[in-house]
Motif scaffolding. Structure first.
Motif, PDB file in Angstrom:
ATOM      1  N   GLU A 168     -34.389  57.372   0.076  1.00 23.46           N
ATOM      2  CA  GLU A 168     -35.531  57.224   0.978  1.00 23.46           C
ATOM      3  C   GLU A 168     -35.148  57.619   2.406  1.00 23.46           C
ATOM      4  O   GLU A 168     -35.895  58.301   3.095  1.00 23.46           O
ATOM      5  N   ARG A 169     -33.957  57.183   2.844  1.00 23.95           N
ATOM      6  CA  ARG A 169     -33.529  57.514   4.203  1.00 23.95           C
ATOM      7  C   ARG A 169     -33.279  59.009   4.364  1.00 23.95           C
ATOM      8  O   ARG A 169     -33.580  59.599   5.408  1.00 23.95           O
ATOM      9  N   ALA A 170     -32.739  59.648   3.321  1.00 21.94           N
ATOM     10  CA  ALA A 170     -32.506  61.095   3.378  1.00 21.94           C
ATOM     11  C   ALA A 170     -33.828  61.851   3.478  1.00 21.94           C
ATOM     12  O   ALA A 170     -33.961  62.799   4.257  1.00 21.94           O
ATOM     13  N   TYR A 171     -34.807  61.418   2.681  1.00 21.59           N
ATOM     14  CA  TYR A 171     -36.103  62.109   2.714  1.00 21.59           C
ATOM     15  C   TYR A 171     -36.800  61.887   4.054  1.00 21.59           C
ATOM     16  O   TYR A 171     -37.420  62.806   4.597  1.00 21.59           O
ATOM     17  N   ALA A 172     -36.670  60.680   4.595  1.00 21.96           N
ATOM     18  CA  ALA A 172     -37.244  60.405   5.910  1.00 21.96           C
ATOM     19  C   ALA A 172     -36.611  61.294   6.975  1.00 21.96           C
ATOM     20  O   ALA A 172     -37.309  61.862   7.829  1.00 21.96           O
ATOM     21  N   ALA A 173     -35.294  61.442   6.914  1.00 21.90           N
ATOM     22  CA  ALA A 173     -34.608  62.300   7.878  1.00 21.90           C
ATOM     23  C   ALA A 173     -35.033  63.751   7.714  1.00 21.90           C
ATOM     24  O   ALA A 173     -35.226  64.473   8.698  1.00 21.90           O
TER      25      ALA A 173
ATOM     26  N   ALA B 129     -36.449  55.783  19.277  1.00 26.08           N
ATOM     27  CA  ALA B 129     -36.888  57.150  19.555  1.00 26.08           C
ATOM     28  C   ALA B 129     -35.747  58.143  19.471  1.00 26.08           C
ATOM     29  O   ALA B 129     -35.849  59.262  19.954  1.00 26.08           O
ATOM     30  N   ALA B 130     -34.643  57.752  18.880  1.00 27.93           N
ATOM     31  CA  ALA B 130     -33.501  58.649  18.788  1.00 27.93           C
ATOM     32  C   ALA B 130     -33.827  59.850  17.914  1.00 27.93           C
ATOM     33  O   ALA B 130     -34.770  59.843  17.142  1.00 27.93           O
ATOM     34  N   SER B 131     -33.002  60.880  18.038  1.00 28.71           N
ATOM     35  CA  SER B 131     -33.209  62.072  17.226  1.00 28.71           C
ATOM     36  C   SER B 131     -32.997  61.720  15.761  1.00 28.71           C
ATOM     37  O   SER B 131     -32.153  60.888  15.431  1.00 28.71           O
ATOM     38  N   PRO B 132     -33.765  62.363  14.857  1.00 31.15           N
ATOM     39  CA  PRO B 132     -33.608  62.075  13.440  1.00 31.15           C
ATOM     40  C   PRO B 132     -32.197  62.381  12.957  1.00 31.15           C
ATOM     41  O   PRO B 132     -31.561  63.321  13.417  1.00 31.15           O
ATOM     42  N   ALA B 133     -31.711  61.569  12.027  1.00 29.50           N
ATOM     43  CA  ALA B 133     -30.407  61.841  11.432  1.00 29.50           C
ATOM     44  C   ALA B 133     -30.513  63.029  10.497  1.00 29.50           C
ATOM     45  O   ALA B 133     -31.590  63.372  10.016  1.00 29.50           O
ATOM     46  N   ARG B 134     -29.385  63.678  10.242  1.00 33.06           N
ATOM     47  CA  ARG B 134     -29.395  64.781   9.285  1.00 33.06           C
ATOM     48  C   ARG B 134     -29.463  64.215   7.877  1.00 33.06           C
ATOM     49  O   ARG B 134     -28.717  63.296   7.525  1.00 33.06           O
ATOM     50  N   PRO B 135     -30.316  64.785   7.035  1.00 32.05           N
ATOM     51  CA  PRO B 135     -30.380  64.296   5.656  1.00 32.05           C
ATOM     52  C   PRO B 135     -29.173  64.756   4.861  1.00 32.05           C
ATOM     53  O   PRO B 135     -28.583  65.798   5.154  1.00 32.05           O
ATOM     54  N   THR B 136     -28.813  63.982   3.862  1.00 35.13           N
ATOM     55  CA  THR B 136     -27.792  64.412   2.912  1.00 35.13           C
ATOM     56  C   THR B 136     -28.506  65.179   1.810  1.00 35.13           C
ATOM     57  O   THR B 136     -29.261  64.585   1.037  1.00 35.13           O
TER      58      THR B 136
ATOM     59  N   GLN C 107     -33.954  57.367  11.997  1.00 32.07           N
ATOM     60  CA  GLN C 107     -33.534  56.325  11.083  1.00 32.07           C
ATOM     61  C   GLN C 107     -33.876  54.952  11.646  1.00 32.07           C
ATOM     62  O   GLN C 107     -33.986  54.765  12.857  1.00 32.07           O
ATOM     63  N   ALA C 108     -34.061  53.986  10.754  1.00 33.56           N
ATOM     64  CA  ALA C 108     -34.409  52.637  11.176  1.00 33.56           C
ATOM     65  C   ALA C 108     -33.375  52.111  12.162  1.00 33.56           C
ATOM     66  O   ALA C 108     -32.183  52.256  11.960  1.00 33.56           O
ATOM     67  N   GLY C 109     -33.873  51.501  13.234  1.00 33.76           N
ATOM     68  CA  GLY C 109     -32.983  50.947  14.229  1.00 33.76           C
ATOM     69  C   GLY C 109     -32.652  51.904  15.348  1.00 33.76           C
ATOM     70  O   GLY C 109     -32.071  51.526  16.356  1.00 33.76           O
TER      71      GLY C 109
ATOM     72  N   ALA D 155     -29.885  75.164   3.741  1.00 33.25           N
ATOM     73  CA  ALA D 155     -30.069  76.398   4.501  1.00 33.25           C
ATOM     74  C   ALA D 155     -30.327  76.110   5.972  1.00 33.25           C
ATOM     75  O   ALA D 155     -29.812  76.805   6.859  1.00 33.25           O
ATOM     76  N   LEU D 156     -31.111  75.086   6.252  1.00 30.42           N
ATOM     77  CA  LEU D 156     -31.358  74.703   7.644  1.00 30.42           C
ATOM     78  C   LEU D 156     -30.060  74.276   8.320  1.00 30.42           C
ATOM     79  O   LEU D 156     -29.783  74.640   9.467  1.00 30.42           O
ATOM     80  N   GLU D 157     -29.274  73.513   7.598  1.00 32.00           N
ATOM     81  CA  GLU D 157     -28.005  73.029   8.142  1.00 32.00           C
ATOM     82  C   GLU D 157     -27.044  74.177   8.395  1.00 32.00           C
ATOM     83  O   GLU D 157     -26.249  74.162   9.351  1.00 32.00           O
ATOM     84  N   ALA D 158     -27.124  75.226   7.553  1.00 32.93           N
ATOM     85  CA  ALA D 158     -26.219  76.370   7.676  1.00 32.93           C
ATOM     86  C   ALA D 158     -26.714  77.401   8.672  1.00 32.93           C
ATOM     87  O   ALA D 158     -26.045  78.423   8.892  1.00 32.93           O
ATOM     88  N   GLY D 159     -27.884  77.174   9.258  1.00 32.71           N
ATOM     89  CA  GLY D 159     -28.412  78.122  10.237  1.00 32.71           C
ATOM     90  C   GLY D 159     -29.034  79.360   9.631  1.00 32.71           C
ATOM     91  O   GLY D 159     -28.955  80.455  10.217  1.00 32.71           O
ATOM     92  N   ALA D 160     -29.666  79.222   8.478  1.00 32.94           N
ATOM     93  CA  ALA D 160     -30.295  80.372   7.815  1.00 32.94           C
ATOM     94  C   ALA D 160     -31.362  80.999   8.692  1.00 32.94           C
ATOM     95  O   ALA D 160     -31.993  80.328   9.513  1.00 32.94           O
TER      96      ALA D 160
END
Length: 260
Positions: free
Chosen positions: A127-132, A143-150, A138-140, A164-169
């Motif tokens: 759930e946390r990965a999909y939210a990211a 207004a911080a920047s979203p965490a990177r999903p796994t 992430q909870a807590g 692909a997003l993480e790799a800069g496609a």
């Protein structure tokens, strides 16, 4: 949007998502199977009522959201939340809220996404990965920047896009990945994610328009046609911009407009 590999109701549940639209069609079949088993006196336990009600409400809410029936969608999402709340489980409540967030994001809207935030601290890594992935902090984190999903924790169709997003496609590479997603709702959700991070080009937007048009999904179609028109204008292609706005008028205009 596809939750391939996810069990909607958590571990031990009777069914898993194989794509939102496919799963919602399956919900009715599962419910009917449970009724048939009960009538036949089978020993298999019947599916709890709250699961049936939540599945039915989510299916209806998704359809209403995509076709622009806003008032009906709001009531159906409320019903889905109330049914899911009967179990008092963060993972179930998070997945209903994230389903709504994802469907809204298919039309580049994020108004409903904040509702998932309250459940993430008690939900699981999926759930946390999909939210990211959808861009939620992430909870807590406030207004911080979203965490990177796994990526491995994401539903199947979204894993390649996240990597692909993480790799800069490039936008062209991302557009090819989006085209390879078979489920149309999953493709629109992923397209919304790519657009939000500024990596969707005109070809990708055209794919989103075609995807929504083929399904007759009025709400995302209208939004993506608007994007297409603005991109064409920015590129100096007035003919393409005019065509996109003409199509937008047909989608948004009264049903009787232009009727013989």
């Amino acid at each position: 949007m596809s939750w391939r590999g996810w069990s909607f109701w958590g571990s031990g549940a009777e069914r898993s998502f194989a794509g939102v639209s496919a799963a919602f069609r399956m919900a009715a079949m599962v419910a009917l199977a449970a009724v048939a088993a009960a009538l036949a006196g089978c020993a298999a336990p019947a599916m709890p009522v709250w699961r049936i009600e939540a599945s039915r409400a989510v299916e209806q809410a998704v359809a209403s959201t995509l076709t622009g029936r806003t008032r009906a969608a709001q009531q159906q999402w409320r019903t889905a939340h109330e049914a899911a709340a009967s179990a008092g489980r963060a993972d179930v409540l998070a997945r209903v809220a994230l389903a709504r967030c994802a469907v809204e994001q298919a039309a580049l809207t994020r108004d409903a996404c904040a509702a998932a935030q309250r459940y993430l601290a008690d939900a699981g890594p999926q759930e946390r990965a999909y939210a990211a992935y959808l861009g939620l902090a992430q909870a807590g984190e406030g207004a911080a920047s979203p965490a990177r999903p796994t990526p491995s924790d994401l539903p199947g169709p979204h894993q390649a896009v996240a990597r692909a997003l993480e790799a800069g496609a490039t936008p062209a590479e991302l557009a090819r990945l989006l085209a390879a997603i078979e489920d149309p709702l999953a493709r629109l959700v992923a397209g919304g994610v790519v657009w939000q991070v500024g990596r969707l080009d005109a070809a990708g937007v055209s794919l989103m328009v075609d995807t929504a048009s083929q399904q007759g999904w009025r709400r995302p179609l209208a939004v993506w046609l608007g994007v297409q028109a603005r991109l064409a204008e920015a590129a100096g292609d007035t003919d393409a911009a005019t065509r996109a706005r003409r199509r937008l008028d047909w989608v948004m205009g009264p049903a009787s407009a232009g009727a013989p």
